[in-house]
Scaffold this motif. Structure first.
Motif, PDB file in Angstrom:
ATOM      1  N   GLN A   1      -4.306   8.298  -0.887  1.00 14.10           N
ATOM      2  CA  GLN A   1      -4.995   7.540  -0.176  1.00 14.10           C
ATOM      3  C   GLN A   1      -6.392   7.590  -0.519  1.00 14.10           C
TER       4      GLN A   1
ATOM      5  N   ILE B   1      -2.522  -4.007  -1.519  1.00 18.48           N
ATOM      6  CA  ILE B   1      -3.376  -3.521  -2.563  1.00 18.48           C
ATOM      7  C   ILE B   1      -3.348  -4.482  -3.561  1.00 18.48           C
TER       8      ILE B   1
ATOM      9  N   GLU C   1       0.671  -1.373   0.189  1.00 18.43           N
ATOM     10  CA  GLU C   1      -0.065  -0.108   0.013  1.00 18.43           C
ATOM     11  C   GLU C   1       0.738   1.173  -0.005  1.00 18.43           C
TER      12      GLU C   1
ATOM     13  N   ILE D   1      -7.107   5.224  -3.257  1.00 16.60           N
ATOM     14  CA  ILE D   1      -7.250   3.823  -2.700  1.00 16.60           C
ATOM     15  C   ILE D   1      -8.521   3.478  -2.400  1.00 16.60           C
TER      16      ILE D   1
ATOM     17  N   ARG E   1      -8.154  -4.440  -0.146  1.00 19.37           N
ATOM     18  CA  ARG E   1      -7.001  -4.398   0.711  1.00 19.37           C
ATOM     19  C   ARG E   1      -6.848  -5.777   1.359  1.00 19.37           C
TER      20      ARG E   1
ATOM     21  N   CYS F   1       2.088   1.561  -3.503  1.00 21.51           N
ATOM     22  CA  CYS F   1       1.043   2.201  -4.210  1.00 21.51           C
ATOM     23  C   CYS F   1       0.587   3.432  -4.176  1.00 21.51           C
ATOM     24  N   ARG F   2       0.568   3.917  -3.250  1.00 23.35           N
ATOM     25  CA  ARG F   2       0.625   5.579  -2.804  1.00 23.35           C
ATOM     26  C   ARG F   2       1.614   6.321  -3.440  1.00 23.35           C
TER      27      ARG F   2
END
Length: 930
Positions: A664, A687, A633, A667, A678, A636-637
């Protein structure tokens, strides 16, 4: 109903002539030596009470909708502002006053006093027409303001034209409804007054147009009258007083009730000044007429009469004679056939259906979407009055035409007539769409000269009657999320009409439509894999209705930069009115045909320039580029933030819109839409794409792939080679760019590509994704660093395009020059792509989209790498095909190149079997329809 006692004349003050002494001679204002003589005027309490009560009553019954943007005024307190309305009515006066109060604009029914310039008006409204005025009567208030502006060079006056619509049904001649709704509130028209308030009060629209500087209008008018521009300050007008009788009809009628009438007579101009005021009044009238027409559109509701006009037009008469001669039928039979074609296609406009659709769609969008976001609409509104609008949106869903029409209607413009395939003319739904927006055309009518003539003449009728039109230049819905190659048929008909006769210049409005979920997603994937296309039906519509409870996120409409047909005509040296007005069969010459092709490409490029980078498309781009479509995650951010930063700091286009959600929030939004999930983990949450959603998410990734494709290509060249000379990188990019440009309709011109590439490389260096070593060498960041991982993810999207290119080139090279036609190559590549996708690429549909192979072969032909025989369609080529394939090794991994070689290796028996099966399938699928 307004109380009767309030309508009595409270202060019937006589209008005095210019020779009447003023109350205080020492303060008498003058213009050029002639006195301005005030009449006794008092803001009587009863007059203010009338305004207040009338306003309160109107505010209860009428809930107007504001169209467009509110006017912006400068902060100069010395500027005088007046609202200009076409027709006098008490309702309009009070309505404007209420709106100015609500939106904190300069008040309409408050006196305008400027003692320095001898201006004392008891309201800020100018009416251009009054029912009691004499023919060609000039507006006294406008006349006085013109005289004052001419005398005082420093005086600033702004005019704000205002449109008011009580209902939006197109007007018809000899209409009882029009008679009842005529908005003239003078006594004794109480019936009309009550009808407008009671029936149209909730369907009232107001638009404040941009302020116009009166001095500029005067100057332009004077310049238009003479060959030499005239300096306003040097113009001397001999002033005289207004004729009392001439002004009484206009002024005293308003004075009795709401106090809009001026409280003094003023000098009017002599003949020269009178002509100037008449010219200005005419300009304002024309402007407001155009704005009204842009909101209502022409009346085309009498379908039977329109069909008859089409069939008996000179152009169709000629086509009927040609059809009869060619087929050996009688002219009567040919005419009946032409009439059947016209009945097949002509719209049956119904305002009742439009209103019903509007209410239904207002409910539907709230059920389907979290919101409908609209971008750049004001650029359309600015053109609507003076141009023939042709909307050319991308085609992503059956919802497109309903959504676009809804947005246009809601914002106060006339809805366009939409060219729809006759596959939508199904029971129940078909007639409803025909009564709302659709005119139906056959999916294929090649070789049917009479049908073509009727369609061209109908298009010509719509265009010459200034009806907005909409058609999908791609021809059908995109199954992959990319733009399809444009089909030029409707575009050519539009150009053909404009070259026959032009009332208004044509302007094309490229329109981007972006969804975050689509109803047809599962169907699209199946069709790309080879499943037969489902026919439209009422049952299919009911099946779609079951999806209303799902969450579809937001939908975005973005109106791109308009494309003016006159600009293309000048560029290609195509003269106006160069085709006979009474013929539909005159072919376009080479210049006009080249122009049509160029317009088609530019439309697609401008649609992509207006793209909206949504949260869903960003998520799709990031996760589909990651191994197994999953990321930590935190990573990914970071990757989402990187893509946002690249798109915002070096925008693809000024028209491109990038979501302002935080990574965020993006997502969390994807999880809400159930597109991603998630996975909790003790070392950090993961994710990943939700089950069976990868193929659908590729659709949304492809919506914005063009925004990042060059960045991805440059990242791939560096990532796959470890280090590379900057000059070598530029050379490879320039060699392969035309194919990416053709596939994704990139707008960067080839002659300026080097500068574009340098800016993108510099951006990647600034973000730490590429390291500049010196001596012109570029390198990857330190292995396993955060920037290195981001570079690898960014490099992935371009690979699938290059893999398709290499597979196609490998097939051509293996089969040899002169052995396959273009259609056979496309069909074989489609089959190979399906097989490759299932075996090696997680079933992503990019490998088996037939349009992408067609686009690639088209680019090869245009660049002369391939030559196509005009009669047989067989492709020939030389060694340069292998030279292009050679560049692939700088981007593709060796193992993938080996796989592509194996997949593309087909023997003669396999080729013959595949071509036979494809041919049989096509014959079963497509029937010829005359």
């Amino acid at each position: 109903m307004i109380p009767k006692f309030l309508k009595k004349r409270i202060f019937k003050a006589p209008v005095v002539s210019g020779n009447t002494p003023a109350t205080e001679p020492s303060d008498t204002p003058q213009i050029d030596g002639s006195p301005i003589v005030p009449t006794p005027y008092t803001n009587a309490p009863i007059n203010q009470l009338y305004r207040k009560i009338s306003g309160q009553m109107l505010d209860v019954a009428v809930k107007p909708k504001l169209l467009g943007e509110l006017p912006e005024f400068d902060q100069d307190d010395q500027t005088l502002r007046f609202y200009v309305l076409q027709d006098y009515s008490r309702s309009n006066s009070i309505l404007i006053d209420l709106q100015t109060q609500e939106h904190k604009l300069p008040p309409a029914l408050v006196g305008v006093n400027d003692s320095a310039h001898n201006i004392k008006e008891n309201a800020a409204i100018i009416f251009l027409h009054h029912p009691h005025a004499k023919e060609n009567q000039l507006s006294p208030r406008l006349s006085r303001l013109v005289s004052a502006v001419l005398q005082y060079p420093e005086l600033k006056v702004r005019l704000v034209p205002v449109s008011i619509l009580w209902g939006r049904a197109p007007e018809k001649e000899d209409s009882l409804f029009k008679l009842l709704t005529a908005d003239n509130w003078q006594d004794p028209s109480i019936t009309k007054q009550l009808f407008n308030i009671g029936v149209m009060g909730r369907d009232t629209f107001i638009q404040f147009h941009p302020p116009q500087d009166l001095r500029t209008l005067i100057n332009n008018s004077l310049q238009g009258d003479d060959d030499e521009p005239t300096d306003l300050n040097s113009v001397i007008f001999e002033s005289t007083t207004l004729d009392t009788n001439a002004s009484d009809a206009t002024d005293s009628a308003t004075e009795n009730t709401i106090g809009v009438a001026p409280n003094y007579t003023v000098v009017a101009a002599a003949d020269g000044n009178r002509e100037l005021v008449r010219s200005l009044q005419q300009q304002l009238n024309i402007y407001l007429d155009k704005q009204r027409a842009s909101m209502l559109g022409p009346d085309l509701s009498d379908r039977r009469n329109l069909v008859d006009k089409l069939v008996y037009s000179p152009a169709i008469k000629h086509a009927i004679e040609a059809e009869a001669a060619e087929t050996g039928t009688s002219p009567r039979e040919a005419r009946l056939l032409a009439k059947s074609y016209a009945n097949e296609m002509v719209n049956d406009y119904s305002h009742a259906i439009i209103r019903g659709f509007y209410k239904f769609l207002t409910w539907l969008w709230t059920q389907l979407y979290d919101g409908v976001e609209v971008h750049h609409f004001e650029r359309v509104r600015e053109l609507a009055a003076d141009y023939e609008l042709v909307y050319v949106p991308c085609h992503r869903s059956h919802v497109d035409y309903l959504l676009l029409s809804y947005v246009i209607y809601k914002r106060g413009l006339s809805i366009p007539y939409v060219a729809a395939g006759d596959n939508l003319d199904v029971p129940v739904l078909g007639p409803i769409l025909r009564g709302a927006v659709a005119f139906y055309i056959r999916r294929s009518f090649r070789g049917n000269a009479l049908y073509t003539a009727v369609l061209r003449e109908y298009m010509h009728t719509l265009i010459t009657r200034n009806t907005p039109i909409e058609y999908f230049i791609e021809g059908g819905r995109s199954r992959s999320g990319r733009l399809l190659p444009p089909k030029m048929g409707m575009l050519a008909m539009t150009v053909h009409s404009q070259l026959r006769q032009s009332n208004k210049p044509v302007v094309f409005i490229p329109t981007y439509i972006g969804y975050e979920r689509i109803m047809e997603g599962g169907t699209y994937i199946g069709e790309l894999k080879g499943k037969p296309k489902e026919s439209e039906s009422l049952l299919g519509l009911l099946k779609v209705g079951r999806k209303i409870e799902r969450i579809f996120g937001n939908v975005h409409l973005s109106f791109g930069t308009p494309l003016h047909l006159t600009d293309f005509m000048a560029k290609f040296d195509v003269p106006e009115n160069s085709l006979p007005a009474d013929r539909t069969d005159t072919p376009l010459d080479d210049k006009a045909s080249a122009m049509v092709d160029n317009i088609g490409v530019k439309v697609m490029q401008h649609i992509n320039k207006a793209a909206v980078v949504t949260p869903v498309s960003l998520l799709s781009l990031v996760l589909l580029s990651a191994p197994k479509s999953a990321l930590d995650e935190d990573i990914c951010r970071e990757q989402i933030a990187l893509y946002q930063g690249l798109a915002q700091q070096l925008p693809y286009s000024s028209d491109t819109v990038v979501t302002d959600m935080s990574p965020q929030q993006i997502i969390d939004y994807g999880i809400k839409l159930k597109l991603i999930e998630r996975i909790p983990h003790i070392l950090g949450d993961i994710i990943q794409i939700a089950g069976k959603q990868a193929a659908l998410l590729s659709y949304f990734r492809n919506n914005i792939l063009h925004v990042f494709i060059l960045l991805s290509f440059l990242a791939a060249l560096v990532a796959r080679n470890g280090r590379i000379e900057r000059s070598r990188l530029d050379n490879i990019a320039m060699q392969l760019y035309p194919f990416l440009q053709s596939e994704l309709f990139l707008y960067y011109p080839a002659h300026g590509l080097a500068d574009t590439l340098n800016k993108k490389v510099d951006s990647l260096i600034a973000h730490g994704l590429i390291v500049e070593l010196g001596d012109g060498m570029l390198s990857v960041p330190e292995a396993n660093s955060r920037c290195y991982q981001q570079l690898q993810v960014l490099a992935t999207p371009v690979e699938q395009s290059l893999e398709r290119y290499f597979m196609t080139l490998a097939l051509l090279a293996q089969q040899g020059s002169g052995n396959l036609t273009e259609n056979e190559v496309v069909d074989l590549c489609h089959l190979l792509g399906q097989r490759l996708s299932v075996l090696y690429a997680d079933d992503i549909p990019d490998f088996f989209d037939r349009a992408l192979f067609t686009s690639f072969l088209g680019a090869l032909t245009r660049l002369d790498y391939l030559q196509k025989d005009a009669e047989t369609g067989i492709l020939t080529f030389d060694q340069r095909i292998n030279d292009i394939a050679h560049h692939a090794k700088y981007v593709l991994r060796p193992e993938m190149m080996q796989i592509l070689h194996q997949v593309a290796s087909l023997n003669e028996e396999e080729i013959a079997h595949a071509i036979t099966e494809i041919s049989n399938k096509k014959q079963r699928k497509f029937g010829r329809k005359r």
